[in-house]
Design a protein around this motif. Structure first.
Motif, PDB file in Angstrom:
ATOM      1  N   GLY A  86       8.360   3.363   4.961  1.00  0.00           N
ATOM      2  CA  GLY A  86       9.573   4.418   4.793  1.00  0.00           C
ATOM      3  C   GLY A  86       8.932   5.563   4.048  1.00  0.00           C
ATOM      4  N   LEU A  87       9.931   6.291   3.822  1.00  0.00           N
ATOM      5  CA  LEU A  87       9.721   7.618   3.000  1.00  0.00           C
ATOM      6  C   LEU A  87      10.463   7.670   1.733  1.00  0.00           C
ATOM      7  CD1 LEU A  87       8.265  10.622   2.891  1.00  0.00           C
ATOM      8  CD2 LEU A  87      10.540  11.365   4.103  1.00  0.00           C
ATOM      9  N   LYS A  88       9.837   7.577   0.488  1.00  0.00           N
ATOM     10  CA  LYS A  88      10.622   7.401  -0.662  1.00  0.00           C
ATOM     11  C   LYS A  88      10.556   8.765  -1.331  1.00  0.00           C
ATOM     12  CE  LYS A  88      10.550   5.047  -5.164  1.00  0.00           C
ATOM     13  NZ  LYS A  88       9.825   4.031  -5.852  1.00  0.00           N
ATOM     14  N   LEU A  89      11.731   9.259  -1.502  1.00  0.00           N
ATOM     15  CA  LEU A  89      12.089  10.592  -2.224  1.00  0.00           C
ATOM     16  C   LEU A  89      12.828  10.094  -3.332  1.00  0.00           C
ATOM     17  CD1 LEU A  89      13.235  12.571   0.794  1.00  0.00           C
ATOM     18  CD2 LEU A  89      10.954  12.643  -0.200  1.00  0.00           C
ATOM     19  N   GLU A  90      12.281  10.675  -4.745  1.00  0.00           N
ATOM     20  CA  GLU A  90      12.861  10.445  -6.129  1.00  0.00           C
ATOM     21  C   GLU A  90      12.768  11.824  -6.815  1.00  0.00           C
ATOM     22  OE1 GLU A  90      12.482   6.720  -8.129  1.00  0.00           O
ATOM     23  OE2 GLU A  90      11.062   7.825  -9.048  1.00  0.00           O
ATOM     24  N   THR A 110       9.259  12.893  -6.857  1.00  0.00           N
ATOM     25  CA  THR A 110       8.013  12.161  -6.283  1.00  0.00           C
ATOM     26  C   THR A 110       8.412  11.980  -4.716  1.00  0.00           C
ATOM     27  OG1 THR A 110       7.860  10.684  -8.209  1.00  0.00           O
ATOM     28  CG2 THR A 110       6.923   9.710  -6.258  1.00  0.00           C
ATOM     29  N   VAL A 111       7.243  12.028  -3.771  1.00  0.00           N
ATOM     30  CA  VAL A 111       7.414  11.740  -2.496  1.00  0.00           C
ATOM     31  C   VAL A 111       6.231  10.763  -1.976  1.00  0.00           C
ATOM     32  CG1 VAL A 111       6.975  12.853  -0.076  1.00  0.00           C
ATOM     33  CG2 VAL A 111       7.762  14.102  -1.945  1.00  0.00           C
ATOM     34  N   GLN A 112       6.633   9.681  -1.443  1.00  0.00           N
ATOM     35  CA  GLN A 112       5.737   8.607  -1.248  1.00  0.00           C
ATOM     36  C   GLN A 112       6.094   8.019   0.239  1.00  0.00           C
ATOM     37  OE1 GLN A 112       5.751   5.412  -3.988  1.00  0.00           O
ATOM     38  NE2 GLN A 112       3.860   4.670  -3.646  1.00  0.00           N
ATOM     39  N   ILE A 113       4.898   7.356   0.717  1.00  0.00           N
ATOM     40  CA  ILE A 113       5.035   6.767   2.102  1.00  0.00           C
ATOM     41  C   ILE A 113       4.557   5.351   1.989  1.00  0.00           C
ATOM     42  CG2 ILE A 113       4.519   6.596   4.401  1.00  0.00           C
ATOM     43  CD1 ILE A 113       3.987   9.587   4.267  1.00  0.00           C
ATOM     44  N   PRO A 114       5.396   4.440   1.401  1.00  0.00           N
ATOM     45  CA  PRO A 114       4.949   3.302   1.316  1.00  0.00           C
ATOM     46  C   PRO A 114       4.973   2.386   2.496  1.00  0.00           C
ATOM     47  CG  PRO A 114       7.319   3.282   0.633  1.00  0.00           C
ATOM     48  CD  PRO A 114       6.862   4.417   0.863  1.00  0.00           C
ATOM     49  N   ILE A 115       3.637   1.310   2.549  1.00  0.00           N
ATOM     50  CA  ILE A 115       3.800   0.410   3.592  1.00  0.00           C
ATOM     51  C   ILE A 115       3.430  -0.950   3.112  1.00  0.00           C
ATOM     52  CG2 ILE A 115       1.237   1.163   4.141  1.00  0.00           C
ATOM     53  CD1 ILE A 115       1.728   0.699   6.951  1.00  0.00           C
ATOM     54  N   VAL A 116       4.202  -1.936   3.677  1.00  0.00           N
ATOM     55  CA  VAL A 116       3.949  -3.292   3.253  1.00  0.00           C
ATOM     56  C   VAL A 116       3.525  -4.227   4.367  1.00  0.00           C
ATOM     57  CG1 VAL A 116       5.075  -5.146   1.914  1.00  0.00           C
ATOM     58  CG2 VAL A 116       5.654  -2.894   1.185  1.00  0.00           C
ATOM     59  N   PHE A 117       2.734  -4.917   4.289  1.00  0.00           N
ATOM     60  CA  PHE A 117       2.200  -5.985   5.179  1.00  0.00           C
ATOM     61  C   PHE A 117       2.591  -7.228   4.871  1.00  0.00           C
ATOM     62  CE2 PHE A 117      -0.938  -8.758   7.007  1.00  0.00           C
ATOM     63  CZ  PHE A 117      -0.703  -8.651   8.395  1.00  0.00           C
ATOM     64  N   ASP A 118       3.485  -8.101   5.230  1.00  0.00           N
ATOM     65  CA  ASP A 118       3.532  -9.282   4.846  1.00  0.00           C
ATOM     66  C   ASP A 118       3.713 -10.375   6.007  1.00  0.00           C
ATOM     67  OD1 ASP A 118       5.746 -10.536   2.650  1.00  0.00           O
ATOM     68  OD2 ASP A 118       6.320 -11.343   4.388  1.00  0.00           O
ATOM     69  N   ALA A 138       1.053  -1.358  -0.032  1.00  0.00           N
ATOM     70  CA  ALA A 138       0.099  -0.101   0.215  1.00  0.00           C
ATOM     71  C   ALA A 138       0.855   1.353   0.036  1.00  0.00           C
ATOM     72  CB  ALA A 138      -0.871   0.018   1.580  1.00  0.00           C
ATOM     73  N   SER A 139       0.237   2.409  -0.278  1.00  0.00           N
ATOM     74  CA  SER A 139       0.940   3.753  -0.161  1.00  0.00           C
ATOM     75  C   SER A 139      -0.237   4.435   0.436  1.00  0.00           C
ATOM     76  CB  SER A 139       1.010   4.167  -1.491  1.00  0.00           C
ATOM     77  OG  SER A 139       1.583   5.679  -1.485  1.00  0.00           O
ATOM     78  N   ILE A 172      15.413   6.043   0.340  1.00  0.00           N
ATOM     79  CA  ILE A 172      14.273   5.723   1.311  1.00  0.00           C
ATOM     80  C   ILE A 172      14.777   5.341   2.508  1.00  0.00           C
ATOM     81  CG2 ILE A 172      12.628   3.854   1.313  1.00  0.00           C
ATOM     82  CD1 ILE A 172      12.751   3.378  -1.557  1.00  0.00           C
ATOM     83  N   PRO A 173      14.557   6.266   3.522  1.00  0.00           N
ATOM     84  CA  PRO A 173      14.676   5.779   5.109  1.00  0.00           C
ATOM     85  C   PRO A 173      13.737   5.157   5.350  1.00  0.00           C
ATOM     86  CG  PRO A 173      14.262   8.126   4.873  1.00  0.00           C
ATOM     87  CD  PRO A 173      14.275   7.674   3.579  1.00  0.00           C
ATOM     88  N   GLY A 174      13.722   3.969   5.956  1.00  0.00           N
ATOM     89  CA  GLY A 174      12.826   2.967   6.459  1.00  0.00           C
ATOM     90  C   GLY A 174      12.874   2.273   7.551  1.00  0.00           C
TER      91      GLY A 174
END
Length: 416
Positions: free
Chosen positions: A382-386, A405-413, A31-32, A366-368
């Protein structure tokens, strides 16, 4: 992170003796929480666009599962790997193959991914491929034949890395401190072509499948070396040579060289001189028991076929990644990953171009954090900066758009 949770006796499987089926299941939602993009042209102040997206359940990738069934005994076995896609409501048969073994000889047939190379990706976790291992060893970003070279059953014409039907015969020999693997493959390719010319000058005895092979030698505590060769058609050849030093326990490293060549005769007006090559350098070093540094670096070069007596045309592509991971506790990992990718230089019709003339580089940071509830479940965020086209010339930016791009991805695994 695929762990076995069940061992069942399947009497219906006729593999010779009682067989055990191993079942592993993994699911993740990519997710984002937030994503913002801005696109503009430097030379056109009226041109600009931007988007903002919040709570996108597939904004970082499709929600997918990995369902693997393996059944085997001492003489034969099979693997069925199904990837249900919760986002697209479709299932993908990722791998499905069977094998039989007689002594040191093994025959495998079906659709599978068979990389021998250690890709130095222990800390990849649940990050998307583009945000950790963007490219597999081999040609990266450009090239025709040497992409993901150690994956011999890959369709080189497919950038997504789809596998094709293959059959391999492998022989392994373990002699104490020295182990040897020799493998030959036939790969579905449409048609490899003929190898004997008839009286008319045309090739006869067409081979319908592509050809491949691999030779690996491992000397304990010294090195692990392997040579992978792939030729899906008669006029195409690619190989990769990879060395992994085994001297230091805290160091996992890989050095590789890939080469591809097109031998086709294009006629009187064109030289048959297309070739490509790449160098891979990868390393992961354990500074302490809880601090790790990983780097992946690739330079790929593509030299196009040219008219007889014409100017050289080549393109240089570079990709670098560095990732630092720190285990603050058994449950909490802090990680910082940075990458850059772009064209390093080029020569087109006798004119040299620098990276700035070709659009500069794409840079991402990406710091995460990774929070592991237990060995089977985790959340990665994390916080993705590109930034695109960093270092591009003003002339290039005036004609082409750039995106940040600025994005906050989150992965549930979850894996069992």
């Amino acid at each position: 992170m695929k762990k076995i949770v069940s061992a069942l006796t399947l009497s219906a499987l006729t593999l010779g003796v009682a067989s055990a089926a191993d079942i592993s299941i993994e699911y993740n939602t990519n997710a984002s929480l937030y994503k913002e993009t801005h696109t503009r042209k430097e030379g056109n102040t009226s041109y600009g666009s931007g988007t903002k997206e919040v709570l996108d359940l597939k904004g970082y990738g499709d929600a997918e599962s990995d369902f693997i069934i393996k059944a085997s005994n001492d003489f034969a076995g099979f693997v069925l790997d199904i990837d249900p896609n919760a986002s697209e409501k479709k299932n993908t048969l990722d791998e499905y193959y069977g094998w039989l073994r007689y002594g040191n000889l093994q025959v495998t047939t079906g659709k599978w991914t068979g990389r021998y190379v250690n890709r130095v990706k222990e800390d990849a976790g649940s990050w998307a491929d583009d945000d950790f291992e963007r490219y597999k060893p081999g040609m990266a970003g450009i090239g025709m034949y040497g992409m993901d070279i150690d994956n011999l059953t890959r369709n080189t014409g497919d950038k997504n890395g789809d596998q094709v039907l293959g059959t391999s015969v492998a022989y392994t020999l373990d002699a104490g401190d020295i182990s040897v693997l020799a493998k030959g493959l036939v790969i579905e390719s449409g048609r490899w072509g003929g190898f004997i010319k008839g009286e008319s000058g045309a090739y006869q005895n067409d081979i319908e499948g592509g050809l491949g092979g691999e030779l690996a030698v491992r000397m304990d505590k010294l090195f692990d070396i392997n040579l992978a060769v792939r030729s899906l058609h008669r006029n195409e050849l690619a190989f990769g040579l990879f060395v992994r030093p085994l001297v230091l326990e805290e160091l996992n490293a890989l050095i590789g060289f890939t080469f591809g060549r097109d031998f086709k005769d294009y006629g009187d007006g064109m030289d048959s001189n297309y070739y490509e090559w790449a160098v891979d350098l990868r390393a992961r070093y354990a500074i302490t028991d809880s601090l790790f540094v990983t780097t992946m670096n690739n330079i790929s070069v593509q030299n196009a076929a040219k008219a007889k007596g014409g100017e050289d045309n080549n393109l240089w592509h570079i990709w670098n990644m560095v990732s630092v991971a720190y285990d603050a506790s058994e449950q909490l990992r802090l990680q910082l990953t940075a990458q850059n990718e772009g064209y390093l230089k080029a020569t087109q019709n006798g004119t040299d171009y620098a990276s700035g003339d070709l659009g500069g580089f794409t840079i991402s940071v990406i710091p995460g954090v990774v929070w592991s509830f237990n060995e089977n479940a985790s959340i990665t965020a994390g916080l993705k900066l590109e930034w695109e086209n960093v270092g591009a010339t003003n002339a290039w930016k005036d004609e082409n758009s750039s995106t940040r791009t600025v994005q906050i991805p989150i992965v549930f695994d979850v894996a069992l």
